[in-house]
Design an enzyme around this catalytic site. Sequence first.
Site, PDB file in Angstrom:
ATOM      1  N   HIS A 149      24.431  44.022  45.028  1.00 62.23           N
ATOM      2  CA  HIS A 149      23.350  43.724  45.972  1.00 62.23           C
ATOM      3  C   HIS A 149      22.202  44.727  45.807  1.00 62.23           C
ATOM      4  O   HIS A 149      21.035  44.343  45.656  1.00 62.23           O
ATOM      5  CB  HIS A 149      23.916  43.781  47.394  1.00 62.23           C
ATOM      6  CG  HIS A 149      22.900  43.648  48.491  1.00 62.23           C
ATOM      7  ND1 HIS A 149      22.841  42.546  49.307  1.00 62.23           N
ATOM      8  CD2 HIS A 149      21.913  44.486  48.928  1.00 62.23           C
ATOM      9  CE1 HIS A 149      21.865  42.694  50.191  1.00 62.23           C
ATOM     10  NE2 HIS A 149      21.293  43.871  49.984  1.00 62.23           N
ATOM     11  N   GLU A 150      22.534  46.019  45.808  1.00 61.44           N
ATOM     12  CA  GLU A 150      21.509  47.050  45.672  1.00 61.44           C
ATOM     13  C   GLU A 150      20.889  47.039  44.272  1.00 61.44           C
ATOM     14  O   GLU A 150      19.684  47.270  44.115  1.00 61.44           O
ATOM     15  CB  GLU A 150      22.104  48.426  45.984  1.00 61.44           C
ATOM     16  CG  GLU A 150      22.760  48.561  47.354  1.00 61.44           C
ATOM     17  CD  GLU A 150      21.773  48.431  48.510  1.00 61.44           C
ATOM     18  OE1 GLU A 150      20.575  48.190  48.262  1.00 61.44           O
ATOM     19  OE2 GLU A 150      22.199  48.558  49.664  1.00 61.44           O
ATOM     20  N   HIS A 180      18.191  44.390  44.127  1.00 59.24           N
ATOM     21  CA  HIS A 180      16.936  44.889  44.700  1.00 59.24           C
ATOM     22  C   HIS A 180      16.201  45.754  43.677  1.00 59.24           C
ATOM     23  O   HIS A 180      14.993  45.594  43.455  1.00 59.24           O
ATOM     24  CB  HIS A 180      17.222  45.752  45.940  1.00 59.24           C
ATOM     25  CG  HIS A 180      17.575  44.997  47.173  1.00 59.24           C
ATOM     26  ND1 HIS A 180      16.812  43.955  47.656  1.00 59.24           N
ATOM     27  CD2 HIS A 180      18.601  45.154  48.056  1.00 59.24           C
ATOM     28  CE1 HIS A 180      17.352  43.505  48.778  1.00 59.24           C
ATOM     29  NE2 HIS A 180      18.441  44.206  49.035  1.00 59.24           N
TER      30      HIS A 180
END
Length: 269
Positions: free
Chosen positions: A58-59, A62
């Site tokens: 997820h990170e 980003h």
Amino acid sequence: MATATTRHSDRTVSPVFLGIAAIMVVTGWAVWTGFSANLGLAVFLFVTSGWIVSLCLHEYAHARTAHHGGDITIGAKGYLTLNPLKYTHPLLSIVLPVVFVILGGLGLPGGAVFIEQDRIRSRVKRSLVSAAGPLTNAVCVVLFTAPFWLGVLDGVPVSFRFALAFLALLEVSAVILNFLPVPGLDGYGVIEPWLSYKIRRQIQPYAAYGLLAVFAFLFFVPGVRDAFFALVHTVMEGLGIAQLETYCGWDLYLFWQEQSATCQEIVSG
């Protein structure tokens, strides 16, 4: 000036991430085969490591999207190595989400990597940076639920089925929560570039409390919590996963507590 060697090291997958992924594989195998003196502990390690892997992805999503969007500082910060220890707030990004799982069986998102938004000039790209994280969780939902809606779990040990169902529930709840248009969450990050400067300035002082407010509503307002989980379970059932499966997965996950008679009977066969 960054050299080719430096740029390569900025993108090399971290041994920390590989270690967490290895724990997921090994404990998943232990749950599948029953090769564990403590099945609940194996489920706990499998789900927790799987959840952390998805948080790292997820990170990373980003960061990778921001990197291509114009923030060239991302690589030097170590965000492209998938190392959770490189995040701006490891406590918010990793520790707190795991605590939320333990407390309420909830895939509540944590903090984000630090993006230098001024380097990303396009409003579309800034929205994409925020959307990239929860969209990655959505991909995890597809992967973790595919065995259920494809009907390929016949003969699979029921304990592994329950553990996978619970892990899928965490991902579904994470997608829904992340897309809430609440300051501090990715959903707000998606719409923020399109808001007027005046509105953004008015909201900014409260952004740090957005995640806390979501936590408070979900854990201390029964009506909100019930409505949220009703939505989550509706999605799960649409993906072929019954509520009993996710409940027993969480029941196994909390290995230090006494297991419910219903789930214990199903697991023991």
